[in-house]
Scaffold this motif. Structure first.
Motif, PDB file in Angstrom:
ATOM      1  N   UNK A  51       0.478  -1.075   0.021  1.00  6.71           N
ATOM      2  CA  UNK A  51      -0.018  -0.135   0.355  1.00  6.71           C
ATOM      3  C   UNK A  51       1.364   1.133   0.017  1.00  6.71           C
ATOM      4  N   UNK A  52       1.945   1.413   0.729  1.00 10.28           N
ATOM      5  CA  UNK A  52       2.754   2.101   0.665  1.00 10.28           C
ATOM      6  C   UNK A  52       3.990   2.285  -0.225  1.00 10.28           C
ATOM      7  N   UNK A  53       4.007   1.172  -1.475  1.00 10.17           N
ATOM      8  CA  UNK A  53       4.704   1.367  -2.434  1.00 10.17           C
ATOM      9  C   UNK A  53       5.792   1.635  -2.066  1.00 10.17           C
ATOM     10  N   UNK A  54       6.487   0.497  -1.321  1.00  8.16           N
ATOM     11  CA  UNK A  54       7.695   0.545  -0.255  1.00  8.16           C
ATOM     12  C   UNK A  54       8.380  -0.977  -0.939  1.00  8.16           C
ATOM     13  N   UNK A  55       7.636  -1.845  -1.836  1.00  4.49           N
ATOM     14  CA  UNK A  55       8.791  -3.523  -1.278  1.00  4.49           C
ATOM     15  C   UNK A  55      10.124  -3.248  -1.976  1.00  4.49           C
ATOM     16  N   UNK A  56      10.861  -2.175  -2.566  1.00  8.38           N
ATOM     17  CA  UNK A  56      12.322  -2.123  -2.252  1.00  8.38           C
ATOM     18  C   UNK A  56      12.451  -3.022  -0.732  1.00  8.38           C
ATOM     19  N   UNK A  57      11.764  -2.252  -0.531  1.00 12.40           N
ATOM     20  CA  UNK A  57      12.289  -2.827   1.685  1.00 12.40           C
ATOM     21  C   UNK A  57      12.664  -3.889   2.529  1.00 12.40           C
TER      22      UNK A  57
END
Lengths: 191, 199
Positions: A66-72
């Motif tokens: 939801x926060x488009x933080x997939x790279x974390x």
């Protein structure tokens, strides 16, 4: 339902985590000297992997996406797994000091057991839903335990034979693992 | 001289794969082809070098009790960077290595060097140590990859070595071959180590 059964048996036999995906080799070589310790290790890993699958799945789809933080993903997952392992370590120390002694250094090392992080990432990559993820996590750990216990059984018997000097230790363990892996390849025909 | 020693020990005497038996998962998993072994080795070296550098710089600032989580965050950061760079510039290699790129974070060599070396020694020594260990790992992976590719496919780095009439041992391209090839090579290394008195 048949889907769940396929995932389960696929992870235990056909794509065994240790013998065909090469995840969790360090504890596989390190803790597989006695059947008893390897069962203990297997139980600890099963618990951690089931929990890790659930928690990382929830984090991925309710926090990261939801926060488009997939790279974390890598960072978040490894931190969650490290805390889970600490928790399991505390529980085992309280419940069974003997098991705690026996597992020794390998308990904190579950953190760096790539099978745990591996299953968390695979769940996301394959796109399993929450229930499938947990089943896959537990099945992968059961497969890990199975490989570990078989290996421990063989190594207990190896104590009784004389082995050429240069093959002692890891070298022979790897060759045995190779032969086991050939045996497990036979399961591929079943599906 | 000590710098030279920090560098060279990772290559032979304390080779992470053959002598210390660390980082077995990627070693076995990605070495079906020599090029994948080389790519994996270099990616790991990049992470190891950067994490050793940062951990050594911060070694006095990181509190003793929470050092492991701190190390893991630093390592995971660099793994994420390497993952993104590979995906952007080497997409073919990235998809070949697959899940083992993010799994560099749990490679015991990296955390092991952070704990045993970088958290105790100055920056330059730590970088040299990371470079030596990383290249030792790369060397082992490339060697294993070359042996498996040669036996399983008749080629090394996709160059045909064995000629057209060669009947490949397909098994060496599959998982069992990884275990068996590494087991045999390790026994060979034990013989060499004994001969040159590395113990």
């Amino acid at each position: 339902m048949s889907n769940i059964i396929t995932i389960f048996f696929g992870a235990v036999f056909i794509n065994n985590f240790v013998l065909s995906r090469f995840l969790g080799i360090c504890p596989f070589l390190g803790v597989s000297k006695k059947v008893e310790t390897s069962i203990g290790m297997g139980m600890a890993v099963t618990f951690v992997m089931g929990m890790a699958s659930m928690v990382t799945w929830l984090l991925e789809y309710y926090v990261l996406v939801p926060n488009s933080l997939e790279y974390l993903r890598t960072i978040v997952f490894i931190l969650v797994i490290a805390s889970l392992v600490q928790f399991v370590e505390l529980v085992i120390r309280k419940v069974s000091p003997t098991l705690y002694q026996a597992l020794g250094i390998f308990l904190p090392l579950i953190t760096t057991n790539c099978a745990v992080l591996g299953v968390a990432i695979l769940n996301i990559q394959i796109g399993y839903n929450l229930f499938e993820s947990i089943v896959f996590g537990v099945a992968a750990a059961v497969g890990f335990t199975l490989a570990l216990v078989i290996m421990a059984g063989i190594r207990e018997n190896l104590e009784l034979v004389s082995i050429p000097e240069h093959f002692r230790g890891v070298s022979l363990a790897l060759i045995i693992a190779g032969i086991l892996s050939i045996a497990f390849m036979g399961f591929q025909r079943m599906m | 001289m000590s710098l030279m020693n920090d560098f060279s020990k990772g290559l032979v005497k304390e080779n992470p794969v053959f002598r210390l038996v660390l980082g077995m998962c990627p070693t076995l998993a990605v070495t079906g082809l020599a090029i994948n072994g080389l790519g994996m080795g270099l990616s790991t070296t990049a992470v190891l070098l950067s994490s050793n550098l940062v951990i050594s710089v911060l070694r006095k600032a990181i509190p003793e009790k929470i050092r492991i989580p701190c190390f893991i965050i630093i390592i995971a950061t660099f793994v994420t960077i390497v993952d993104m760079l590979l995906k952007a510039y080497q997409p073919a290699l990235h998809s070949q290595l697959g899940i083992f790129v993010p799994l560099i974070v749990v490679n015991c060599i990296i955390l092991g060097r952070a704990e045993a070396f970088a958290s105790k020694y100055p920056v330059v020594n730590s970088m040299v140590d990371g470079l030596g260990m990383g290249l030792g790992f790369t060397l082992s992976l490339t060697l294993l990859g070359a042996v498996r590719e040669l036996l399983g496919n008749g080629t090394i780095f996709s160059a045909n070595i064995m000629g057209a009439g060669y009947q490949p041992f397909r098994i060496f391209s599959f998982p069992p071959g990884a275990f068996i090839a590494l087991g045999l090579m390790m026994a060979g290394m034990n013989i060499l180590a004994k001969k040159f008195k590395l113990e």
